[in-house]
Write a protein that holds these residues in place. Structure first.
Motif, mmCIF file in Angstrom:
data_model
loop_
_atom_site.group_PDB
_atom_site.id
_atom_site.type_symbol
_atom_site.label_atom_id
_atom_site.label_comp_id
_atom_site.label_asym_id
_atom_site.label_seq_id
_atom_site.Cartn_x
_atom_site.Cartn_y
_atom_site.Cartn_z
ATOM 1 N N SER A 253 0.818 -1.206 0.000
ATOM 2 C CA SER A 253 0.000 0.000 0.000
ATOM 3 C C SER A 253 0.857 1.264 0.000
ATOM 4 O O SER A 253 1.725 1.428 0.854
ATOM 5 C CB SER A 253 -0.922 0.020 1.216
ATOM 6 O OG SER A 253 -1.659 1.219 1.243
ATOM 7 N N PRO A 254 0.584 2.180 -0.931
ATOM 8 C CA PRO A 254 1.311 3.451 -0.913
ATOM 9 C C PRO A 254 0.772 4.397 0.157
ATOM 10 O O PRO A 254 1.415 5.369 0.504
ATOM 11 C CB PRO A 254 1.059 4.016 -2.317
ATOM 12 C CG PRO A 254 -0.249 3.418 -2.729
ATOM 13 C CD PRO A 254 -0.322 2.070 -2.061
ATOM 14 N N GLU A 255 -0.407 4.095 0.674
ATOM 15 C CA GLU A 255 -1.067 4.957 1.661
ATOM 16 C C GLU A 255 -1.037 4.314 3.040
ATOM 17 O O GLU A 255 -1.178 3.100 3.172
ATOM 18 C CB GLU A 255 -2.529 5.175 1.255
ATOM 19 C CG GLU A 255 -2.699 5.568 -0.185
ATOM 20 C CD GLU A 255 -3.195 6.983 -0.334
ATOM 21 O OE1 GLU A 255 -3.787 7.499 0.610
ATOM 22 O OE2 GLU A 255 -2.963 7.543 -1.410
ATOM 23 N N ALA A 256 -0.898 5.144 4.054
ATOM 24 C CA ALA A 256 -0.977 4.666 5.435
ATOM 25 C C ALA A 256 -2.414 4.253 5.736
ATOM 26 O O ALA A 256 -3.359 4.881 5.243
ATOM 27 C CB ALA A 256 -0.536 5.767 6.393
ATOM 28 N N MET A 257 -2.571 3.201 6.504
ATOM 29 C CA MET A 257 -3.926 2.789 6.867
ATOM 30 C C MET A 257 -3.966 2.306 8.303
ATOM 31 O O MET A 257 -2.991 1.787 8.831
ATOM 32 C CB MET A 257 -4.463 1.731 5.908
ATOM 33 C CG MET A 257 -3.785 0.390 5.943
ATOM 34 S SD MET A 257 -4.538 -0.804 4.803
ATOM 35 C CE MET A 257 -3.946 -0.219 3.239
ATOM 36 N N GLU B 261 -9.266 0.392 8.104
ATOM 37 C CA GLU B 261 -9.054 0.341 6.653
ATOM 38 C C GLU B 261 -8.469 -1.006 6.234
ATOM 39 O O GLU B 261 -8.855 -1.556 5.205
ATOM 40 C CB GLU B 261 -8.111 1.457 6.185
ATOM 41 C CG GLU B 261 -8.682 2.841 6.315
ATOM 42 C CD GLU B 261 -8.271 3.540 7.613
ATOM 43 O OE1 GLU B 261 -8.552 4.737 7.730
ATOM 44 O OE2 GLU B 261 -7.688 2.900 8.497
ATOM 45 N N HIS C 177 -0.685 8.672 13.103
ATOM 46 C CA HIS C 177 -0.793 9.129 11.722
ATOM 47 C C HIS C 177 0.052 10.397 11.573
ATOM 48 O O HIS C 177 0.048 11.247 12.464
ATOM 49 C CB HIS C 177 -2.263 9.410 11.381
ATOM 50 C CG HIS C 177 -2.516 9.652 9.946
ATOM 51 N ND1 HIS C 177 -2.247 10.858 9.335
ATOM 52 C CD2 HIS C 177 -3.007 8.835 8.975
ATOM 53 C CE1 HIS C 177 -2.568 10.780 8.065
ATOM 54 N NE2 HIS C 177 -3.027 9.565 7.811
ATOM 55 N N THR D 139 -0.255 13.123 9.844
ATOM 56 C CA THR D 139 -0.936 14.419 9.768
ATOM 57 C C THR D 139 -2.152 14.523 10.689
ATOM 58 O O THR D 139 -2.598 15.621 10.970
ATOM 59 C CB THR D 139 -1.389 14.722 8.315
ATOM 60 O OG1 THR D 139 -2.250 13.678 7.871
ATOM 61 C CG2 THR D 139 -0.184 14.843 7.403
ATOM 62 N N ILE E 42 -2.015 4.425 12.761
ATOM 63 C CA ILE E 42 -1.874 3.648 11.531
ATOM 64 C C ILE E 42 -1.042 2.410 11.850
ATOM 65 O O ILE E 42 -0.346 2.344 12.861
ATOM 66 C CB ILE E 42 -1.233 4.467 10.394
ATOM 67 C CG1 ILE E 42 0.138 4.998 10.803
ATOM 68 C CG2 ILE E 42 -2.155 5.585 9.949
ATOM 69 C CD1 ILE E 42 0.922 5.605 9.654
ATOM 70 N N GLU F 90 1.948 0.024 10.597
ATOM 71 C CA GLU F 90 3.113 0.072 9.719
ATOM 72 C C GLU F 90 3.919 -1.213 9.901
ATOM 73 O O GLU F 90 4.065 -1.711 11.006
ATOM 74 C CB GLU F 90 3.858 1.358 10.041
ATOM 75 C CG GLU F 90 5.256 1.356 10.285
ATOM 76 C CD GLU F 90 5.801 2.745 10.660
ATOM 77 O OE1 GLU F 90 5.398 3.778 10.088
ATOM 78 O OE2 GLU F 90 6.653 2.757 11.538
#
Length: 158
Positions: free
Chosen positions: A58-62, A66, A96, A98, A104, A106
């Motif tokens: 995944s390029p996005e943090a979740m 999610e 997270h 931001t 999240i 990782e």
């Protein structure tokens, strides 16, 4: 039913497909067996292996929710899954970047190394096969596989 029986039945239903397509279909069929082998080598459950795969790609943090959505499991089950992965050292929960209210999931550096180590015997065999190809053959195979990957991407998102 043996794979040969499965392929024979599929071939009767789709005689227009080429040998190249049937070979790729066999590779696709074997994906589950490869995933099972990785699961055994990592010493985790099937959903944990799928979760690691999702997180590593995944390029996005979740967050856990999610991740659960990607796996098709409920929030409580996703939290328990992340707990198991965290206790095995494969993931960690972090704030997270931001939105400090959110956590999240990782992957750890050791998770990446463990997954690669689990796959290394297969990757080594595949690389040996690739090394038998001439430069021109390798270019054709690469072009074909990149095209197949694009078709699979379009199919899965369309």
């Amino acid at each position: 039913m043996e794979i040969d029986d499965v392929e024979a039945a599929e071939r009767r239903d789709s005689p227009e497909l080429s040998e190249v397509s049937w070979a790729l279909r066999e590779v696709n069929r074997l994906t589950d067996a490869v995933n099972d082998a990785v699961t055994r080598r990592l010493g985790v459950g099937h959903n944990e292996t799928l979760a690691l795969d999702i997180l590593l790609q995944s390029p996005e943090a979740m967050g856990p929710v999610e991740l659960g959505n990607h796996l098709g499991i409920r929030s409580a089950s996703a939290t328990a899954l992340v707990d198991r992965l965290e206790s095995s050292g494969h993931v960690r929960r972090v704030r997270h970047p931001t939105d400090r209210r959110r956590l999240i999931v990782e992957t750890t550096d050791s998770a990446r190394r463990d997954v690669l180590a689990a796959l290394l015997p297969l990757l080594t065999d595949v690389e040996a096969i690739a090394q038998e190809l001439s430069a021109d053959e390798a270019a054709v195979v690469t072009r074909y596989l990149r095209g197949v990957a694009g078709a699979m991407r379009r199919f899965s998102t369309g």
